[in-house]
Each structure stands twice: as C-alpha cells, then as structure tokens.
Design an enzyme around this catalytic site. Sequence first.
Site, mmCIF file in Angstrom:
data_model
loop_
_atom_site.group_PDB
_atom_site.id
_atom_site.type_symbol
_atom_site.label_atom_id
_atom_site.label_comp_id
_atom_site.label_asym_id
_atom_site.label_seq_id
_atom_site.Cartn_x
_atom_site.Cartn_y
_atom_site.Cartn_z
ATOM 1 C CG HIS A 20 48.658 9.728 -1.271
ATOM 2 N ND1 HIS A 20 47.869 8.922 -0.489
ATOM 3 C CD2 HIS A 20 47.868 10.175 -2.265
ATOM 4 C CE1 HIS A 20 46.641 8.901 -0.992
ATOM 5 N NE2 HIS A 20 46.613 9.644 -2.056
ATOM 6 N N GLY A 78 42.362 11.979 -5.364
ATOM 7 C CA GLY A 78 43.432 12.739 -5.984
ATOM 8 C C GLY A 78 43.875 12.108 -7.288
ATOM 9 C CG HIS A 126 46.253 7.507 -6.985
ATOM 10 N ND1 HIS A 126 47.450 7.323 -6.329
ATOM 11 C CD2 HIS A 126 45.572 8.429 -6.260
ATOM 12 C CE1 HIS A 126 47.473 8.098 -5.247
ATOM 13 N NE2 HIS A 126 46.344 8.780 -5.182
#
Lengths: 333, 333
Positions: A219, A54, A57
């Site tokens: 997350h 995802g 980051h």
Amino acid sequence: MKKLINHPDDVVRESLEGFAAAHADLVRVTMSPATIVRVDAPVTGKVGILSGGGSGHEPLHGGFVGLGMLDAACPGAIFTSPTPDQMLEATRAVNGGAGVLYIIKNYTGDLMNFEMASDLARDEGIAVESVIIDDDVAVNDSLYTAGRRGVGLTVLAEKITGAAAEQRRSLPQVAALCRQVNAQGRSMGMALTSCTVPHVGHPMFELPDDEMEIGIGIHGEPGRRRVKLQPADAVAEMLMEPVMSDLGLKPGDDVLLFVNGMGGTPLTELYIVYRKAAEIAAKNGLKVTRSLVGPYITSLEMAGCSITLLKLTDDLTALWDAPVRTVGMRWGI
Amino acid sequence: MKKLINHPDDVVRESLEGFAAAHADLVRVTMSPATIVRVDAPVTGKVGILSGGGSGHEPLHGGFVGLGMLDAACPGAIFTSPTPDQMLEATRAVNGGAGVLYIIKNYTGDLMNFEMASDLARDEGIAVESVIIDDDVAVNDSLYTAGRRGVGLTVLAEKITGAAAEQRRSLPQVAALCRQVNAQGRSMGMALTSCTVPHVGHPMFELPDDEMEIGIGIHGEPGRRRVKLQPADAVAEMLMEPVMSDLGLKPGDDVLLFVNGMGGTPLTELYIVYRKAAEIAAKNGLKVTRSLVGPYITSLEMAGCSITLLKLTDDLTALWDAPVRTVGMRWGI
C-alpha cells in the site's frame, strides 16, 4: 492523476461489473455486498477457501477465484479492508458442508473484520478456521499491522490450499497446510515509483527521481530504507539476502522462486530480476524447482517488484502443480 | 529513467536469460542469434508458426511460444526488428516438414527482414508463407509503416493459427486462416503516458498531465489526435466507434472483445474500459461470446489500453477455445 476511470467513487464497482461481464464462465459476482464467488459454489463436501482484502492488488484476490484455488474473494474499497457482511455472505455462498478457511493477509483491519465474520458464521453453524499470512521480512509492526505484513506468499498459499481442498482434505488439514506454507515462505519488496489511490488523487508518497524504497509495502507503506537507484542485480541481492537468511534455508533445499511485479514494471524487467535471483539462489545451494514471474499481487500502477521464496516439500510441489482454473492463474485443465 | 535493469545494452539478453531459466519446461532459448523455440520443436508433420518483432511488447511474442500457439519467436532489440539470421535459425528449428508460417506485424523493418529470411529458408527447401497483420484503424501510413500498423490482433492471430496447426491443417490452410483473422479483426489504442526505451533514456514523447493520445502506436508513434483527459467511458467510445465502423459488423454478429493493457495500466482500469466496451457492443447488437482482458501486447511501461474486436465464426471460436500451453496464455491442458 491519469487513470482510466470515471468517478473515483465508482472504480471498484465498475471494475467488478467489467470483471463479471468478462468472466461469467468462471465466477458469479454480487455487488451488494461485493463478492466474487466460484461459478459452481458451493462444492459439496469440499472445504471452501475464502480470502479478501482491499482492492488495488489485482489479480489478487478476485483473479484467483475458481477451481483449484479460491472459492470466493471479498474486494474492499481501494487499499481498504472488506467488511464483515461481505465475508459472511461469501462464507455462506461457499460452504459445502466441510467448513470454510479464511486466508487473511496480516493487516489490522482485515484481521478484525474476518474475526467478526467468523463469529457470525459460527453462529450460523458454519465451521471456520483462519490463517494469517505474514511473510514480509522488511519490517516488524508497520503502518497498518501489528507484526509482519502479508504480501506475495498469499498468492502461493491460495494456490496450494486450494489444491488441497480439491483433494477433499479436511478443514483442520487445509488450515495446517496453510500455516505450513506461511512458516516456509518469506517475501520482500521494493518500489521505484509511488502509486495513486483514485479518491486521494495524489501519490501515496514522494520518491525522488534518483531514489528507490527497499522493503516497501503493497500500500506504499514505508520500507526499510531509501537508497540511491542501483542496478537490477543489486536490487535482487538486497531482496534475496533478507528473505533467505530469515527462512534459514539449507543447501539442497527445493524452493519456489516468485518474482512479482508491483503493477507498473514491465515483464522484461521482472525477468532481469529473476535471472539474478535464480543465480543467487544457486550460489547458495538452493534448487529452484518451481518459479512464477509476473504481476500477481500489485499496488495499482506502482513500479517495482517483490521476491518470495517458498521452501518446497514433495507435497507442496504436487499441490502447486495441481490443476487450476482462474482468471489469473490457469493450468492443467 | 527508473527501471529495474543493469546496463541498457544488456536488457534484452539478460531478460531472455531470466525467461529461459524460469520457463525451461516450455521453451528453449538460444542467445546468438536470439530465438525462443517451443521445447519439443520441431513437431513432425505440423506447420511451424513463427513470429517476432522488437522487444518491449512482452508477453508478445516470446510469452506465446508453446503448444497450441507459436513454435518460435524472434526477439529484436527494444522496438527494433529482429534480423534475418534470427528468423532463419528459428525457421530451421521449427520446420517439421510441413512448412512454416511467418506472422508479421506490419512494420517496414519487420517486413523486409522476414522477406529476406523467407528467401533464405526457401533456398534451403523449407516451404514458407507470410501473413501480414495490419489491424490498427488509427492511422494509414505511420512513422514505421506503409499502411496500417499491426497491433493487438496479432495476439489473437497467433492463438488461432497455432490451434489450427495443432490440428495438422496444411500450410496454405493455416495461412488462409491467418488472413481471415486479419480481415475480420481491427484494433485501436490510446495512451495516458509515454514510455522510455532504456538506451534512449528519456520518454519517447511528451504528454502533458491533462492530455491523452488517441490512436497511439505500440512504439509511442503519434495517433489520431491529442485530447484533454476524459473518463474511461468516453475513452471506450473513442476506441470502439472506429473499430466497429471499419469492421462493418452487423447486429447479431459474434465477436471476441479484447481489452489490452499497454503495460502501466492496472487491471482494475482495464475492466472499467471492458465494462463500457461490452455495453457499447451490446447496444450495437453484437454478441460478445469470447473475451480477453489484460496486458498481452505492451509498450514497456506505457499507461493506456487498446481495444480489438474480432468477428468470430464457429471455426474461429473452436480454435480460440482449443488447448494452449505458453507462459502468457494457457488453458485446456
């Protein structure tokens, strides 16, 4: 929600377009499907190193594409796994005939999609091996994982396997090295504040003004426990103890000490944590022979930090020191 | 106040101790007075490049000490000028016989103390020249300055003069080059959130949830105006227009485009701003031939960004590209 964005739906695409415009000397970016590929890929005869996950980051993973580290990265939506078609496209782009290594952070969606991609790639005759990074000692089985989460160690694994691939080590050798890094490294993180995913529009979780979360995921997943705010030295102890004991380090061991920023914490504070972590390491007889301090695997604007320890060998140290030329990590070249 | 610190009084000292422990390969750190000096200083026959200022802007300045950039940095207390004794100590440490250049951000306290230090150094027979960086187009005369503030351009000036000093250019030449950089560069910043100085314990200013400050200083000083939150593209326009018009750039000019993070803004968002800024530059006929994106001169955990444009010449471009080995900027070596 205060962010420098346009529409939430456009965050990843527009950010990638900016990244592509700023770093055309290092990477090629495709938009559909989204991939970030080393500018001179494929490198004939070299194992291609591929990662992804995802977005949110950064600099991981796209900032680590380049000579001596990743050959390609697949950015998903914010905190969302990339898709198999992205991974397959990137695999084709970096296959120089020596096969491709997937470095996968242990999250259920990532695993599933990388497995589908590796099946598709093998159907095309590309040799693929996968290594799962699961270094987070905070929790077993979490919101998005079976087993431990993959966090800070991923950065070190990408650097070290990338250097080994430059030396033209074979795919089985590079995969074994990556498994060795995963076996010899552990991490744990904490947060002072939450973070906000743009299309959600509100913080991932609520953290009162006088509390912090120990063992946080990248997350915003819950950690081990909420505790009252404590000084940086106490935080360093709360993170170092579980990491060291899980690793089973012995006095005299060489280690790399990595203090990572979650995104919203100033460097000044990371160095205060590093100071105490290095002191704790020394007290336990460890020799900190390499270090890394800064925001390398972040959670949007979350304030907090994580600590990673990697037990070094001469081989790992030499690979760590080897030249690297990426947006987020660059030396020796 | 949620920060990874111990006691507010110890922030700068403990952070410096951590910095020293992590980067002993690049710098020597002294604590009393506080200086960060290139590990191999003094370099015989090379002009020493020295800067400094209040802490809280990291990686500036200490993160830029090393080959090809600064020979030394003097860190003050948070947002507070360093003292003449720090500067004198650092001057002695980096004097390799070819004199020392002071790069001073235009703040009243910094100017006064660097002037005292240069008098003391000259008394000891060390040739010193000073160049003041005042690139912020947002305001004339501000809270802490007579005239414009020194902000993002400082990073570029340190890189470029550092490279020139490595080539063994003379003190008058390096000083003239630094003045040229200051004449050819301009910046402007904005903030989405405030920042908190540890020993103050509350935000420097209040910014409502639906407003942002355009023209902010790096210490949270007021800017040009408060406006309602707007998309990143509109922010890029609000910063680029005054910078470009003040610089008087012409179509065809080569420029370096620097999108700087104030500390709390994720890289993802900085690249969204970069994307639009590069588009605006192109629309105005400018050629963005070099770029820099990231948090290089920060204001603690403030969320926001600044944009700096530097008009390049072949000489400036070559000096920008020259090898540099510091904690915060490193390439070619």
